[in-house]
Motif scaffolding. Structure first.
Motif, short mmCIF file in Angstrom:
data_model
loop_
_atom_site.label_atom_id
_atom_site.label_comp_id
_atom_site.label_asym_id
_atom_site.label_seq_id
_atom_site.Cartn_x
_atom_site.Cartn_y
_atom_site.Cartn_z
N GLY A 1 -13.91 26.77 95.87
CA GLY A 1 -13.44 27.13 94.54
C GLY A 1 -13.88 26.20 93.44
N CYS A 2 -14.99 25.50 93.67
CA CYS A 2 -15.48 24.54 92.67
C CYS A 2 -16.94 24.83 92.32
N ALA A 3 -17.26 24.59 91.07
CA ALA A 3 -18.66 24.64 90.65
C ALA A 3 -19.31 23.31 91.00
N HIS A 4 -20.65 23.28 90.98
CA HIS A 4 -21.34 22.02 91.21
C HIS A 4 -20.90 21.03 90.13
N VAL A 5 -20.76 19.78 90.50
CA VAL A 5 -20.23 18.76 89.59
C VAL A 5 -21.01 18.70 88.28
N TYR A 6 -22.33 18.89 88.32
CA TYR A 6 -23.11 18.80 87.08
C TYR A 6 -23.03 20.06 86.25
N PHE B 1 -30.15 13.70 71.21
CA PHE B 1 -29.60 13.05 72.40
C PHE B 1 -28.44 13.84 72.99
N PHE B 2 -27.60 14.45 72.15
CA PHE B 2 -26.55 15.32 72.68
C PHE B 2 -27.16 16.44 73.51
N ALA B 3 -28.14 17.12 72.94
CA ALA B 3 -28.78 18.25 73.62
C ALA B 3 -29.51 17.79 74.88
N GLY B 4 -30.16 16.65 74.80
CA GLY B 4 -30.87 16.12 75.97
C GLY B 4 -29.94 15.81 77.12
N ALA B 5 -28.79 15.26 76.80
CA ALA B 5 -27.81 14.95 77.84
C ALA B 5 -27.32 16.24 78.50
N ILE B 6 -26.96 17.23 77.68
CA ILE B 6 -26.49 18.50 78.24
C ILE B 6 -27.58 19.13 79.10
N ALA B 7 -28.81 19.12 78.60
CA ALA B 7 -29.92 19.71 79.35
C ALA B 7 -30.13 19.01 80.69
N SER B 8 -30.02 17.68 80.70
CA SER B 8 -30.21 16.97 81.97
C SER B 8 -29.10 17.32 82.95
N TYR B 9 -27.88 17.50 82.46
CA TYR B 9 -26.79 17.91 83.34
C TYR B 9 -27.05 19.31 83.90
N CYS B 10 -27.58 20.19 83.05
CA CYS B 10 -27.91 21.55 83.50
C CYS B 10 -28.98 21.52 84.59
N VAL B 11 -29.97 20.67 84.43
CA VAL B 11 -31.03 20.57 85.43
C VAL B 11 -30.45 20.14 86.77
N HIS B 12 -29.60 19.13 86.75
CA HIS B 12 -28.98 18.68 88.00
C HIS B 12 -28.07 19.75 88.59
N GLY B 13 -27.37 20.48 87.74
CA GLY B 13 -26.53 21.57 88.22
C GLY B 13 -27.34 22.70 88.82
N TRP B 14 -28.48 23.00 88.21
CA TRP B 14 -29.36 24.06 88.72
C TRP B 14 -29.99 23.66 90.05
N ASP C 1 -29.19 18.72 93.05
CA ASP C 1 -29.92 17.63 93.70
C ASP C 1 -29.13 16.33 93.78
N THR C 2 -28.01 16.25 93.08
CA THR C 2 -27.23 15.01 93.12
C THR C 2 -25.82 15.28 92.64
N THR C 3 -24.92 14.41 93.01
CA THR C 3 -23.59 14.42 92.42
C THR C 3 -23.38 13.18 91.56
N ASN C 4 -24.43 12.34 91.49
CA ASN C 4 -24.39 11.14 90.65
C ASN C 4 -25.82 10.79 90.26
N GLN C 5 -26.22 11.16 89.05
CA GLN C 5 -27.59 10.94 88.62
C GLN C 5 -27.96 9.45 88.54
#
Length: 144
Positions: free
Chosen positions: A38-43, A85-98, A101-105
């Motif tokens: 019942g959980c989404a990927h952490v990222y 930088f806000f958008a870059g951070a969100i985008a990097s989280y999306c990449v990890h969620g997609w 590949d990690t639960t801690n970048q």
């Protein structure tokens, strides 16, 4: 009512980031719906929350630049740095969620990630301090 260019940019960015956050909420729900635990990927979760928080942070910046003493180009430049930088951070989280590949970048971290994080800190904090200072300077002109 006349809105300064920087304010217009900030409001458009805030609205766009907010919609991004809402769409990330759909992605998060889709993952929750099919997950055995019942959980989404952490990222995916982090991206969703970060986008919502950054949208409101950008809204705050819109108010500050509207009443700033600095010239338009300073406000737009400082705002652009923060928003990128806000958008870059969100985008990097999306990449990890997609990728899932990690639960801690940051583990294991590398020099590139540390450099990017330092740049993010300097950009977000520095840009915000510039914007806040412009607001304070303008408002201090009315203090008696």
């Amino acid at each position: 009512m006349h809105l300064e260019l920087a304010t217009q940019v900030a409001l458009i960015a805030a609205g766009s980031i907010f919609v991004w956050g809402l769409l990330l909420g759909v992605w998060k729900f889709a993952q929750i719906a099919v997950s055995p635990d019942g959980c989404a990927h952490v990222y995916v979760d982090i991206a969703h929350r970060a986008a919502l928080m950054y949208s409101f942070a950008t809204l705050l910046l819109a108010a500050l630049v509207q009443f700033s003493a600095w010239p338009t180009w300073v406000n737009v430049a400082a705002l652009a740095v923060v928003i990128v930088f806000f958008a870059g951070a969100i985008a990097s989280y999306c990449v990890h969620g997609w990728r899932r590949d990690t639960t801690n970048q940051y583990h294991p971290r590398d020099a590139g990630l540390v450099a990017a994080t330092v740049a993010l800190i300097v950009g977000e904090v520095g840009g915000t301090v510039v914007i806040l200072a412009g607001f304070i300077v303008e408002q201090s002109r009315t203090w008696t």
